[in-house]
Design a protein around this motif. Structure first.
Motif, PDB file in Angstrom:
ATOM      1  N   TYR A 193       5.970  10.739   0.121  1.00  0.00           N
ATOM      2  CA  TYR A 193       4.850  11.151   0.976  1.00  0.00           C
ATOM      3  C   TYR A 193       4.729  12.675   1.007  1.00  0.00           C
ATOM      4  O   TYR A 193       3.626  13.223   0.854  1.00  0.00           O
ATOM      5  CB  TYR A 193       5.042  10.617   2.395  1.00  0.00           C
ATOM      6  CG  TYR A 193       4.045  11.185   3.383  1.00  0.00           C
ATOM      7  CD1 TYR A 193       2.743  10.707   3.430  1.00  0.00           C
ATOM      8  CD2 TYR A 193       4.410  12.223   4.241  1.00  0.00           C
ATOM      9  CE1 TYR A 193       1.820  11.245   4.321  1.00  0.00           C
ATOM     10  CE2 TYR A 193       3.497  12.762   5.131  1.00  0.00           C
ATOM     11  CZ  TYR A 193       2.205  12.274   5.167  1.00  0.00           C
ATOM     12  OH  TYR A 193       1.293  12.810   6.038  1.00  0.00           O
ATOM     13  N   SER A 194       5.854  13.350   1.178  1.00  0.00           N
ATOM     14  CA  SER A 194       5.827  14.812   1.272  1.00  0.00           C
ATOM     15  C   SER A 194       5.315  15.451  -0.008  1.00  0.00           C
ATOM     16  O   SER A 194       4.554  16.430   0.033  1.00  0.00           O
ATOM     17  CB  SER A 194       7.232  15.341   1.597  1.00  0.00           C
ATOM     18  OG  SER A 194       7.673  14.863   2.847  1.00  0.00           O
TER      19      SER A 194
ATOM     20  N   GLU B 226       0.827  -1.219   0.000  1.00  0.00           N
ATOM     21  CA  GLU B 226       0.000   0.000   0.000  1.00  0.00           C
ATOM     22  C   GLU B 226       0.852   1.256   0.000  1.00  0.00           C
ATOM     23  O   GLU B 226       0.561   2.222  -0.706  1.00  0.00           O
ATOM     24  CB  GLU B 226      -0.916   0.006   1.227  1.00  0.00           C
ATOM     25  CG  GLU B 226      -2.225  -0.735   1.017  1.00  0.00           C
ATOM     26  CD  GLU B 226      -3.238  -0.373   2.102  1.00  0.00           C
ATOM     27  OE1 GLU B 226      -4.413  -0.192   1.763  1.00  0.00           O
ATOM     28  OE2 GLU B 226      -2.834  -0.283   3.273  1.00  0.00           O
ATOM     29  N   LEU B 227       1.929   1.230   0.774  1.00  0.00           N
ATOM     30  CA  LEU B 227       2.762   2.421   0.897  1.00  0.00           C
ATOM     31  C   LEU B 227       3.582   2.698  -0.356  1.00  0.00           C
ATOM     32  O   LEU B 227       3.959   3.842  -0.609  1.00  0.00           O
ATOM     33  CB  LEU B 227       3.710   2.276   2.095  1.00  0.00           C
ATOM     34  CG  LEU B 227       3.054   2.163   3.476  1.00  0.00           C
ATOM     35  CD1 LEU B 227       4.126   1.991   4.547  1.00  0.00           C
ATOM     36  CD2 LEU B 227       2.192   3.374   3.778  1.00  0.00           C
ATOM     37  N   LEU B 228       3.886   1.652  -1.137  1.00  0.00           N
ATOM     38  CA  LEU B 228       4.771   1.817  -2.298  1.00  0.00           C
ATOM     39  C   LEU B 228       4.035   1.623  -3.616  1.00  0.00           C
ATOM     40  O   LEU B 228       4.626   1.202  -4.606  1.00  0.00           O
ATOM     41  CB  LEU B 228       5.953   0.841  -2.194  1.00  0.00           C
ATOM     42  CG  LEU B 228       6.871   1.046  -0.986  1.00  0.00           C
ATOM     43  CD1 LEU B 228       7.980   0.015  -0.963  1.00  0.00           C
ATOM     44  CD2 LEU B 228       7.465   2.462  -0.995  1.00  0.00           C
ATOM     45  N   THR B 229       2.746   1.896  -3.641  1.00  0.00           N
ATOM     46  CA  THR B 229       1.988   1.866  -4.885  1.00  0.00           C
ATOM     47  C   THR B 229       1.610   3.294  -5.262  1.00  0.00           C
ATOM     48  O   THR B 229       1.604   4.182  -4.428  1.00  0.00           O
ATOM     49  CB  THR B 229       0.693   1.033  -4.743  1.00  0.00           C
ATOM     50  OG1 THR B 229      -0.067   1.515  -3.632  1.00  0.00           O
ATOM     51  CG2 THR B 229       1.023  -0.436  -4.552  1.00  0.00           C
ATOM     52  N   GLY B 230       1.304   3.467  -6.526  1.00  0.00           N
ATOM     53  CA  GLY B 230       0.936   4.798  -7.012  1.00  0.00           C
ATOM     54  C   GLY B 230       2.000   5.359  -7.920  1.00  0.00           C
ATOM     55  O   GLY B 230       3.152   4.904  -7.943  1.00  0.00           O
ATOM     56  N   ASP B 231       1.629   6.362  -8.697  1.00  0.00           N
ATOM     57  CA  ASP B 231       2.553   6.996  -9.639  1.00  0.00           C
ATOM     58  C   ASP B 231       3.684   7.685  -8.884  1.00  0.00           C
ATOM     59  O   ASP B 231       3.445   8.488  -7.977  1.00  0.00           O
ATOM     60  CB  ASP B 231       1.808   8.026 -10.497  1.00  0.00           C
ATOM     61  CG  ASP B 231       0.746   7.378 -11.385  1.00  0.00           C
ATOM     62  OD1 ASP B 231       0.909   6.182 -11.698  1.00  0.00           O
ATOM     63  OD2 ASP B 231      -0.234   8.066 -11.743  1.00  0.00           O
ATOM     64  N   GLY B 232       4.903   7.378  -9.294  1.00  0.00           N
ATOM     65  CA  GLY B 232       6.065   8.006  -8.687  1.00  0.00           C
ATOM     66  C   GLY B 232       6.551   7.357  -7.417  1.00  0.00           C
ATOM     67  O   GLY B 232       7.499   7.845  -6.791  1.00  0.00           O
ATOM     68  N   ALA B 233       5.937   6.253  -7.004  1.00  0.00           N
ATOM     69  CA  ALA B 233       6.367   5.574  -5.775  1.00  0.00           C
ATOM     70  C   ALA B 233       7.755   4.974  -5.971  1.00  0.00           C
ATOM     71  O   ALA B 233       8.038   4.374  -7.013  1.00  0.00           O
ATOM     72  CB  ALA B 233       5.374   4.484  -5.398  1.00  0.00           C
ATOM     73  N   PRO B 234       8.657   5.115  -5.000  1.00  0.00           N
ATOM     74  CA  PRO B 234      10.020   4.560  -5.143  1.00  0.00           C
ATOM     75  C   PRO B 234       9.997   3.036  -5.128  1.00  0.00           C
ATOM     76  O   PRO B 234       9.184   2.422  -4.442  1.00  0.00           O
ATOM     77  CB  PRO B 234      10.747   5.114  -3.909  1.00  0.00           C
ATOM     78  CG  PRO B 234       9.668   5.383  -2.916  1.00  0.00           C
ATOM     79  CD  PRO B 234       8.455   5.786  -3.705  1.00  0.00           C
ATOM     80  N   ASN B 235      10.893   2.426  -5.906  1.00  0.00           N
ATOM     81  CA  ASN B 235      10.944   0.958  -5.968  1.00  0.00           C
ATOM     82  C   ASN B 235      12.289   0.403  -5.518  1.00  0.00           C
ATOM     83  O   ASN B 235      12.551  -0.787  -5.698  1.00  0.00           O
ATOM     84  CB  ASN B 235      10.645   0.478  -7.389  1.00  0.00           C
ATOM     85  CG  ASN B 235      11.639   1.020  -8.410  1.00  0.00           C
ATOM     86  OD1 ASN B 235      12.557   1.758  -8.052  1.00  0.00           O
ATOM     87  ND2 ASN B 235      11.448   0.686  -9.670  1.00  0.00           N
TER      88      ASN B 235
END
Length: 219
Positions: A124-125, A44-53
């Motif tokens: 997040y920021s 959940e925390l690392l999903t979405g556009d631009g999320a770090p992998n």
């Protein structure tokens, strides 16, 4: 074909037992990798556009090493029972490769810990920088719900997102640090711990391989 005798026979069975434990260790590493990769909170925390992998790189190394450990452990058992010099030499070579992968995963987890945490904090920021956007609000809500936190390090962001938060609730930057610090320590200790155990297997396989070769030369 001569069979090893005496002390080398003991090494043979020790290597067999080691390989069975090694196979179970591979299963454990694979399970840890799958848990870290598919953990609902992490996903959940690392999903979405631009999320770090970057975090998942170490997870993928663990998954690959765990799967390879299970395969190599099976063939190592077979090579010890059959006293196959070729299989034991191949087993030793594979152990070196897996050893490198495990150390790499462990070192990667420790060295890049700060970078990974910083990337997630920036993600997040940036998501909460403009609370008027739907995407930013949705990502912020996920972090607040999953980490039981609210807001950033500044009071204006906290007030805009949370209104009047509970008295003892953490800000999300601190919560992110604590959450990923724990996960990355698991990756680091798992990788380095298994790599240390593998040194024993490399010693046993080389000793038995040399004993088989010397025994055949005598015969």
């Amino acid at each position: 074909m001569g069979k090893v005798q005496g002390g080398m026979k003991c090494v043979k069975y020790l290597l067999f037992v080691f390989n069975f434990i090694f196979w179970l260790s591979g299963l454990l590493v694979l399970a840890v990798g799958l848990w870290l990769g598919f953990d609902p909170e992490t996903a959940e925390l690392l999903t979405g556009d631009g999320a770090p992998n970057t975090f998942f790189i170490a997870v993928y190394i663990l998954l690959g090493a765990g799967g390879l450990m299970m395969i190599v452990g099976f063939f190592g058992c077979f090579g010890a029972v059959r006293e196959s010099q070729c299989l034991l030499a191949s087993f030793f070579a594979c152990l070196i490769i897996i050893f490198g992968a495990e150390v790499a995963a462990g070192v990667f987890g420790f060295i890049n810990k700060e970078q990974i945490i910083e990337e997630v904090q920036k993600f997040y920021s940036s998501s909460v920088a403009d609370v008027t956007t739907v995407n930013g609000t949705a990502i912020a809500s996920i972090y607040h719900r999953t980490l039981n936190c609210c807001g950033g390090s500044t009071s204006d962001i906290t007030e805009a997102l949370c209104g009047q938060p509970e008295e003892n609730i953490r800000d999300c930057l601190t919560a992110i640090t604590e959450f990923f610090d724990e996960k990355l320590h698991i990756i680091g200790f798992t990788g380095i711990g298994i790599a240390g155990v593998m040194i024993i297997g490399m010693i046993f396989s080389m000793v038995l391989c040399c004993a088989i070769r010397n025994n055949r030369e005598v015969i």
